[in-house]
Design an enzyme around this catalytic site. Sequence first.
Site, PDB file in Angstrom:
ATOM      1  N   VAL A 138     138.615  22.809   1.223  1.00  0.00           N
ATOM      2  CA  VAL A 138     137.550  21.827   1.440  1.00  0.00           C
ATOM      3  C   VAL A 138     136.754  21.607   0.158  1.00  0.00           C
ATOM      4  CG1 VAL A 138     135.459  21.301   2.774  1.00  0.00           C
ATOM      5  CG2 VAL A 138     137.413  22.387   3.904  1.00  0.00           C
ATOM      6  N   CYS A 139     136.557  22.657  -0.612  1.00  0.00           N
ATOM      7  CA  CYS A 139     135.708  22.590  -1.811  1.00  0.00           C
ATOM      8  C   CYS A 139     136.097  21.473  -2.777  1.00  0.00           C
ATOM      9  CB  CYS A 139     135.684  23.933  -2.524  1.00  0.00           C
ATOM     10  SG  CYS A 139     135.053  25.276  -1.497  1.00  0.00           S
ATOM     11  N   PRO A 140     137.383  21.325  -3.136  1.00  0.00           N
ATOM     12  CA  PRO A 140     137.687  20.255  -4.089  1.00  0.00           C
ATOM     13  C   PRO A 140     137.406  18.866  -3.528  1.00  0.00           C
ATOM     14  CG  PRO A 140     139.711  21.330  -3.356  1.00  0.00           C
ATOM     15  CD  PRO A 140     138.560  22.134  -2.826  1.00  0.00           C
TER      16      PRO A 140
END
Length: 187
Positions: A46-48
């Site tokens: 999810v972070c990118p």
Amino acid sequence: MSLINTQIKPFKATAYHAGKFIDVSDESLKGKWSVLMFYPADFTFVCPTELEDLAEQQPEFAKLGVEVYGVSTDTHFAHKAWHDTSDAIKKVNYPLIGDPTGTLSRNFQVMIEEEGLALRGTFVINPEGFIKVLEVHDNGIGRDATELLRKVKAAKYVAEHPGQVCPAKWTEGAATLTPSLDLVGKI
């Protein structure tokens, strides 16, 4: 106890930004509006998507004079490696702060101690160093940079227009409210 309207604690950290390692501290944030966006870890899922979304909106934040920072418990070296290998992170043109000791994550109360990772925490900080907006998500829930931009605009508007408040779904240029006894029960 909520961190809203509290002053950020002093810190010193190293970030990866524009091909260099730079020093960032609480003093770096003073004098301008800032956003700190904590995320769990580099090289995840999810972070990118979040950091890329924020990178795409970053020019809009810059027009408002708002500095944006990504923060995770990774090192600044890991941030560079991620930037060099991920197409999404190559778009990031704001500093990625390394917090390997977890000091910043603890200061902002987003540290997951048993994992050594941060929750998805977003903090809008005014030029005096006070937290005006905070939002913390479970790590499975990604954020929306457009909504964050709306909140930053609302926070700036309220700061620049004492006595006025922004109602739900307020957007720049829309009507605001001036709280008074006359409004009680009429909204």
